[in-house]
Write an enzyme that holds these catalytic residues in place. Sequence first.
Site, short mmCIF file in Angstrom:
data_model
loop_
_atom_site.label_atom_id
_atom_site.label_comp_id
_atom_site.label_asym_id
_atom_site.label_seq_id
_atom_site.Cartn_x
_atom_site.Cartn_y
_atom_site.Cartn_z
N THR A 252 21.53 -25.32 51.77
CA THR A 252 20.97 -24.30 52.63
C THR A 252 20.56 -25.08 53.97
O THR A 252 21.12 -24.56 55.02
CB THR A 252 19.46 -23.55 52.03
OG1 THR A 252 20.00 -22.92 51.05
CG2 THR A 252 18.92 -22.85 53.22
N GLU B 233 10.93 -25.59 56.39
CA GLU B 233 11.54 -25.19 55.12
C GLU B 233 10.46 -25.42 54.15
O GLU B 233 9.72 -26.30 54.30
CB GLU B 233 12.89 -25.99 54.83
CG GLU B 233 13.47 -25.36 53.39
CD GLU B 233 13.94 -23.89 53.44
OE1 GLU B 233 12.98 -23.11 53.54
OE2 GLU B 233 15.23 -24.05 53.34
N ASP B 234 10.40 -24.43 52.92
CA ASP B 234 9.34 -24.76 51.89
C ASP B 234 9.88 -25.90 50.87
O ASP B 234 9.16 -26.79 50.71
CB ASP B 234 9.17 -23.30 51.23
CG ASP B 234 10.49 -22.72 50.47
OD1 ASP B 234 11.46 -23.20 51.17
OD2 ASP B 234 10.00 -21.82 49.79
N ARG C 167 4.40 -15.67 44.93
CA ARG C 167 4.28 -16.53 46.40
C ARG C 167 2.90 -16.56 46.79
O ARG C 167 2.37 -17.24 47.74
CB ARG C 167 5.12 -15.61 47.53
CG ARG C 167 6.52 -15.55 47.24
CD ARG C 167 7.11 -14.97 48.41
NE ARG C 167 8.59 -14.64 48.20
CZ ARG C 167 9.45 -15.47 48.48
NH1 ARG C 167 9.33 -16.81 48.95
NH2 ARG C 167 11.02 -15.32 48.26
N ASP D 151 16.24 -28.81 47.95
CA ASP D 151 16.46 -29.56 46.55
C ASP D 151 17.91 -29.58 46.84
O ASP D 151 18.25 -31.10 46.95
CB ASP D 151 16.29 -28.56 45.27
CG ASP D 151 16.73 -27.21 45.60
OD1 ASP D 151 17.48 -26.70 46.27
OD2 ASP D 151 15.95 -26.14 44.98
N GLY E 82 10.14 -18.20 51.75
CA GLY E 82 9.30 -18.94 50.97
C GLY E 82 8.52 -19.87 51.98
O GLY E 82 7.47 -20.61 51.72
N LYS F 14 13.09 -32.41 46.58
CA LYS F 14 13.46 -32.88 45.35
C LYS F 14 14.78 -33.77 45.23
O LYS F 14 15.87 -33.42 45.24
CB LYS F 14 13.98 -31.54 44.33
CG LYS F 14 12.74 -30.54 44.18
CD LYS F 14 13.42 -29.51 43.10
CE LYS F 14 12.21 -28.59 42.88
NZ LYS F 14 12.81 -27.50 41.92
#
Length: 179
Positions: A112, A104-105, A170, A108, A50, A136
């Site tokens: 990860t 990182e994209d 994407r 949330d 991502g 988020k």
Amino acid sequence: MNPDHISLHNKQFEPYLSAAQLTAAIREVAARINQDYAGQQVLFVVVLNGSFMFAADLLKEISLDCEICFIRVASYQGTSSTGEVKEVLGLTEEIQGRHAIILEDIVDTGHTMQMLLDTLGARQPASLEVATLFLKPECLQHELPLRYVGLSIPNDFIVGYGLDFDGLGRNYPDVYKAV
């Protein structure tokens, strides 16, 4: 390519953030990194899949001497996190004593990112920071040192600009949210 709605796997999405808004947020993050690491060399660790668009656009704005490497982890299935993080492709570069920034994209739940910080931190970098395009906050389940955040967003399911829904979406330059 800027449709007023898209359909992926029979799920509808509407426009949420434009490419111009994303560019502005990325430039702001890059300016902070350039200032904070002036005169230093940085290793950017890009989380695939991502983050590829975010990383490419961010690095175009970085004026530091830097290297880039890629790591792949998976924790999503469909529209929600599985809560289980699996490392798919590991880091091969030596990071001990180096300044490293994880790109990182989206953060949330933070599962990860917590795993990555623990795994990479054990390799004794000089510093280890996180730059994420999206955060988020209402979903976050870990206290994470998120030094560079492009945009804080609500708990909407989003696609585009590298983020996908089961592999699709994407490629859109804008971000769309599920309706």
